[in-house]
Enzyme design. Structure first.
Site, short mmCIF file in Angstrom:
data_model
loop_
_atom_site.label_atom_id
_atom_site.label_comp_id
_atom_site.label_asym_id
_atom_site.label_seq_id
_atom_site.Cartn_x
_atom_site.Cartn_y
_atom_site.Cartn_z
N GLN A 178 -5.89 -0.58 -0.68
CA GLN A 178 -4.80 -1.35 -0.10
C GLN A 178 -3.84 -1.87 -1.20
O GLN A 178 -3.57 -1.15 -2.13
CB GLN A 178 -5.33 -2.50 0.78
CG GLN A 178 -6.05 -2.03 2.01
CD GLN A 178 -7.51 -1.75 1.76
OE1 GLN A 178 -8.19 -2.46 1.03
NE2 GLN A 178 -8.01 -0.70 2.35
N GLY A 217 -2.83 8.04 10.36
CA GLY A 217 -1.92 8.97 11.02
C GLY A 217 -0.72 8.28 11.63
O GLY A 217 0.10 8.91 12.30
N LYS A 240 -1.34 5.05 -5.64
CA LYS A 240 -2.46 4.66 -6.50
C LYS A 240 -3.41 5.83 -6.75
O LYS A 240 -3.95 5.98 -7.84
CB LYS A 240 -3.23 3.49 -5.87
CG LYS A 240 -2.42 2.23 -5.68
CD LYS A 240 -3.25 1.11 -5.08
CE LYS A 240 -3.73 1.40 -3.67
NZ LYS A 240 -2.64 1.52 -2.68
N GLY A 286 -6.60 4.91 2.02
CA GLY A 286 -6.27 6.33 2.04
C GLY A 286 -5.56 6.73 0.77
O GLY A 286 -4.52 6.18 0.42
N HIS A 287 -6.15 7.67 0.02
CA HIS A 287 -5.54 8.16 -1.20
C HIS A 287 -5.31 9.66 -1.08
O HIS A 287 -6.20 10.40 -0.67
CB HIS A 287 -6.45 7.90 -2.41
CG HIS A 287 -6.51 6.47 -2.81
ND1 HIS A 287 -7.45 5.98 -3.69
CD2 HIS A 287 -5.75 5.41 -2.47
CE1 HIS A 287 -7.27 4.68 -3.86
NE2 HIS A 287 -6.24 4.31 -3.13
N GLY A 293 0.81 -1.21 0.00
CA GLY A 293 0.00 0.00 0.00
C GLY A 293 0.84 1.26 0.00
O GLY A 293 2.07 1.21 0.13
N ASP A 294 0.16 2.40 -0.17
CA ASP A 294 0.81 3.72 -0.15
C ASP A 294 1.80 3.90 -1.30
O ASP A 294 2.76 4.65 -1.19
CB ASP A 294 1.52 3.96 1.19
CG ASP A 294 0.61 3.68 2.38
OD1 ASP A 294 -0.50 4.23 2.39
OD2 ASP A 294 1.01 2.91 3.27
N ARG A 352 -23.46 -14.06 5.96
CA ARG A 352 -24.81 -13.81 5.42
C ARG A 352 -25.76 -13.18 6.43
O ARG A 352 -26.96 -13.44 6.44
CB ARG A 352 -25.40 -15.10 4.82
CG ARG A 352 -24.67 -15.54 3.57
CD ARG A 352 -24.91 -16.97 3.23
NE ARG A 352 -24.28 -17.86 4.21
CZ ARG A 352 -24.28 -19.18 4.12
NH1 ARG A 352 -24.87 -19.78 3.12
NH2 ARG A 352 -23.70 -19.91 5.06
#
Length: 306
Positions: free
Chosen positions: A223, A301, A16, A40-41, A12-13, A142
């Site tokens: 992610q 954070g 993207k 987070g983007h 990640g990070d 379900r």
């Protein structure tokens, strides 16, 4: 026309959101197929920095229709907070469409997420505490709530009663927390119904019709590959499939329609939360990467491991 999948190839990070923003002006639809407000983007438009969590990065592309797909778990409170934040800065969010089949994150999912993570102690997974895992667990079991349930009070109440029958036992008898009231939860979800209604659509049908009509679709995975629940560093993973295959499932677009799969990497690797990280740097260079690269999680954070 092309259906393009864009995924993170590390933990990640990787950037993207930035890649999606670059491509967003060239496509007709931008879809978020998995995850929730645990992603987070960061996107910079016109010199302004935007931090997106639940909304697709394509929300800031003036020509693209942003879509929250069926594979996403949606925290309605977080959704509208994010929308309000963007609108306060002059962004147009009116084109947003949300799948009627997407599952909902309830306050009791968040409560369970936090208490179970604390209970694990040293074996903690490093979850964001946003209720994403418990919401996906309900989906597989379900007993989950879906976006469309918000528009039928009777079905909504029945589903909440069914979900809380066991969850209240766990919260009260195991974790010594207060019981969650059914009516409180029904009122909570109904309070979003009218504002949500214009956004809700059969997004699988919408996206496949768009491709049939020559439109282009970009799917931006949340992610990254090494956090995939099946193919990542289990159990230190997310609760969905942020790989190219997961994008198909989470959007309703079949694999034969995918024309390109793009993996995003950055020059060094980072990771947020617990789990194996063989090349982690604990020296001055690790600290240098953290400081120079601004390696702090958009969503949590937390300082990223480098």
């Amino acid at each position: 026309m092309p259906a393009i999948v864009l995924i993170g190839a590390q933990w990640g990070d990787e950037g993207k959101g930035k890649a999606t923003d670059i491509l967003g002006g060239r496509v007709d639809y931008v879809v978020k197929p998995n995850g929730g407000n645990n992603a987070g983007h960061t996107v910079v438009v016109g010199g302004e920095k935007y931090e997106l969590k639940l909304l697709p990065a394509g929300i800031l592309s003036p020509t693209a229709t942003p879509v929250i797909g069926n594979g996403v778990v949606v925290n309605l409170e977080a959704l509208f907070e994010e929308i309000e934040g963007l609108e306060a800065r002059g962004a147009d969010t009116s084109r947003l469409r949300v799948s009627a089949d997407a599952h909902l994150v309830a306050p009791y999912h968040q409560a369970l997420d936090k208490v179970t993570e604390r209970f694990l102690g040293k074996r903690a997974i490093g979850t964001t505490g946003r209720g994403i895992g418990p919401a996906y667990a309900d989906k597989v079991s379900r007993v989950g709530l879906r976006v469309q349930d918000v528009f039928d009070e009777s079905i909504l109440r029945q589903k909440i009663e069914g979900a809380l029958h066991t969850k209240n036992q766990v919260l009260v008898k195991i974790y010594n927390r207060r019981e969650v009231e059914v009516e409180e939860m029904v009122e909570y979800f109904l309070s979003f119904a009218e504002r949500l209604r214009p956004m809700v659509a059969d997004t699988t049908l919408m996206l496949n019709e768009a491709l049939e009509n020559g439109k282009s679709v970009l799917m931006e995975g949340g992610q990254a590959t090494m956090l995939d629940v099946d193919h990542g560093t289990y159990p230190f993973v997310t609760s969905s499939n942020p790989t190219a295959g997961g994008a198909c499932v989470g959007s309703g677009i079949g694999p034969t329609r995918i024309t390109h799969s793009l993996g995003i990497v950055k020059a060094y690797t980072t990771r947020v939360g617990a789990g194996p990280f063989p090349t982690e740097l604990f020296d001055k260079w690790g600290e240098y990467l953290q400081v120079t690269g601004g390696e702090v999680g958009v969503n949590t954070g937390r300082t990223r491991r480098c």
